[in-house]
Design an enzyme around this catalytic site. Sequence first.
Site, PDB file in Angstrom:
ATOM      1  N   CYS A 399     -33.983  65.617  -9.415  1.00 22.77           N
ATOM      2  CA  CYS A 399     -33.378  66.040 -10.679  1.00 22.77           C
ATOM      3  C   CYS A 399     -34.366  65.855 -11.834  1.00 22.77           C
ATOM      4  O   CYS A 399     -35.330  66.617 -11.925  1.00 22.77           O
ATOM      5  CB  CYS A 399     -32.054  65.311 -10.901  1.00 22.77           C
ATOM      6  SG  CYS A 399     -30.980  66.217 -12.020  1.00 22.77           S
ATOM      7  N   HIS A 526     -29.077  66.322  -6.079  1.00 21.59           N
ATOM      8  CA  HIS A 526     -29.148  64.893  -5.727  1.00 21.59           C
ATOM      9  C   HIS A 526     -28.818  64.721  -4.252  1.00 21.59           C
ATOM     10  O   HIS A 526     -27.662  64.445  -3.908  1.00 21.59           O
ATOM     11  CB  HIS A 526     -28.137  64.093  -6.558  1.00 21.59           C
ATOM     12  CG  HIS A 526     -28.495  63.982  -7.990  1.00 21.59           C
ATOM     13  ND1 HIS A 526     -29.261  62.951  -8.484  1.00 21.59           N
ATOM     14  CD2 HIS A 526     -28.211  64.772  -9.044  1.00 21.59           C
ATOM     15  CE1 HIS A 526     -29.419  63.118  -9.796  1.00 21.59           C
ATOM     16  NE2 HIS A 526     -28.788  64.211 -10.151  1.00 21.59           N
ATOM     17  N   GLU A 528     -29.291  62.360  -2.322  1.00 19.83           N
ATOM     18  CA  GLU A 528     -28.912  61.000  -1.927  1.00 19.83           C
ATOM     19  C   GLU A 528     -27.403  60.844  -1.735  1.00 19.83           C
ATOM     20  O   GLU A 528     -26.961  59.994  -0.972  1.00 19.83           O
ATOM     21  CB  GLU A 528     -29.423  59.958  -2.930  1.00 19.83           C
ATOM     22  CG  GLU A 528     -28.897  60.076  -4.352  1.00 19.83           C
ATOM     23  CD  GLU A 528     -29.738  60.995  -5.231  1.00 19.83           C
ATOM     24  OE1 GLU A 528     -30.542  61.768  -4.688  1.00 19.83           O
ATOM     25  OE2 GLU A 528     -29.568  60.942  -6.468  1.00 19.83           O
TER      26      GLU A 528
HETATM   27  N1  GLN Z   1     -31.567  64.775 -17.940  1.00 20.11           N
HETATM   28  C1  GLN Z   1     -31.766  65.827 -17.003  1.00 20.11           C
HETATM   29  C2  GLN Z   1     -30.737  66.933 -17.154  1.00 20.11           C
HETATM   30  O1  GLN Z   1     -29.723  66.741 -17.760  1.00 20.11           O
HETATM   31  C3  GLN Z   1     -31.758  65.300 -15.573  1.00 20.11           C
HETATM   32  C4  GLN Z   1     -30.425  64.809 -15.170  1.00 20.11           C
HETATM   33  C5  GLN Z   1     -30.489  63.986 -13.905  1.00 20.11           C
HETATM   34  O2  GLN Z   1     -31.554  63.574 -13.491  1.00 20.11           O
HETATM   35  N2  GLN Z   1     -29.355  63.732 -13.296  1.00 20.11           N
HETATM   36  O3  GLN Z   1     -30.928  68.003 -16.650  1.00 20.11           O
END
Ligand code: GLN
Length: 590
Positions: A399, A526, A528
């Site tokens: 992310c 994500h 995970e």
């Molecule tokens: N801050 C970034 C976004 O909003 C990444 C978010 C995250 O890593 N969950 O896209």
Amino acid sequence: MKYILVTGGVISGIGKGIIASSLGTILKSCGLHVTSIKIDPYINIDAGTFSPYEHGEVFVLDDGGEVDLDLGNYERFLDIRLTKENNLTTGKIYQSVINKERKGDYLGKTVQVVPHITDAIQEWVMKQARVSVDDDGVEPEVCIIELGGTVGDIESMPFIEAFRQFQFKVKKENFCNIHVSLIPQPNTTGEQKTKPTQSSVRELRGLGLSPDLIMCRCSMPLERAVKEKISMFCHVEPTQVICVQDVSTVYRVPLLLEDQGVVSYFCQRLNLPVETSPRRMLSKWKEMADRSDRLLERVSIALVGKYTKLADAYTSVIKALEHSALAINHKLEVKYIDSADLEPVTLQEEPVKYHEAWHKLCSSEGVLVPGGFGTRGTEGKILAINWARKQNKPFLGVCLGMQLAVCEFARNVLGWEDANSTEFNPESKHPVVIEMPEHNPGQMGGTMRLGKRRTIFRSKNSVMKKLYGNVDYVDERHRHRFEVNPEMKADFEKNGLQFAGQDVEGERMEIIELEDHCYFVGVQFHPEFTSRPIKPSPPYFGLLLAAAGKLQSYLAKGCQLSPRDTYSCCSSGDSSPDVEICELKFPSLS
Ligand code: GLN
């Protein structure tokens, strides 16, 4: 439906969630379909607005629910998929009752905690317990309900009262209460103390619930006399006192409970139609526990993040790393690095800290930059990514980690010096990461791209595609507001950074892979959240394989984990969980 309510006494944070998930695991291994509901008595509607500093990670579900990290335990232990309604909070219950009141559903009556809130709790639980959580779509037979906090908290009173009534509503053979308590052993005398347990059981009884099993958390196995004392003072048989001492790995907890006859107790108490002999699925847990205790070789991963002081902030990330390390028979060593410590300002202000952080980074075999929000430490993460790229060190960006890898590449390979995400520099002339159109500014909570979304693989040569088992697409969970700027795609690809996976419309960049690098991968999702002990998440698995120097041989052997049995994207809804899990083999790597 059989309901098992798990309450806690004395203090929180003694592993109630793990015990509750382990109970579910044992029952699932008997061939039952098990679901779970986690109750958090706080007033927040969900965990979406929580700070990881205070509460640990926000866990994300398929349906985009942002929930308490305990739901992750249930999903991992039971290999199920929960929905937002499986996490019940005071906020949600009050919201539903207030909405009904506004609609006039209470016909002018006074709306009160008893019976309206307590009824709403019972209805919620009964309705949600029936929702299938397995791929086979079968309605669950057992519902484990974990009540957060400890008995006696003001906030949990309406819930306790709801279950006091509930036990009569659903009848004795369909409801039981497991109370998790603490047996401290102060150094001064070395004695195991039962008084806190006695008081918390008394308190529970005073509120109208009687424990069927008392699970005693202790550092050493309970002495017989102590067990007898608890039995006598808490008005239960000694067989109803279960000892849950500290063990080497969480995989041992289901085994520990099974050993003490928990299955036969449930069979008799809840009249369950199952055999009581040991199950094949539990042998898999034994294998994992033994394997985990025997690990000799180590692999170290640098976790370059922001919330490195609180272990819970990256729970799922750590679990995903552990699952992968276990699958290749390595002991995982996580080196936590606060990314701000890698920045030049730290060199000036606290040189020792700076050098220590860089030493940790340079001495690790792989680098992971997880998700995150806010500017602090982002430059340090970019420096770590730069180092991994140039040194040919295995790297996984998740992310925010992927977004920053794109920034790093733009700055140092494309020569766009001020390249940045508009999250951190809205004025940048090279906004390589931008806000997504559907983001709804001004309102906190529920304004992100959340939950399960599809990623289509675009190239046959993608290492991610191979690791996922050569499938055409994967469904993974998301939680973000920003995305890679699609207008700049060609500039990156011309220079060797490939967008190997995109969303269905081909607009959203989901996976990056760097050419001519041992493993340099970023994912917008994500992975995970869907990693399981025996089904490690492929992007993490790839990182561990690369860090242990085994990725090339694994790929050359045609990836030995069977994709059909392993990953959600391609599972065909297998029948019995027992068989499915037993047939899975760890990749045998020499
Ligand atoms: N801050 C970034 C976004 O909003 C990444 C978010 C995250 O890593 N969950 O896209």
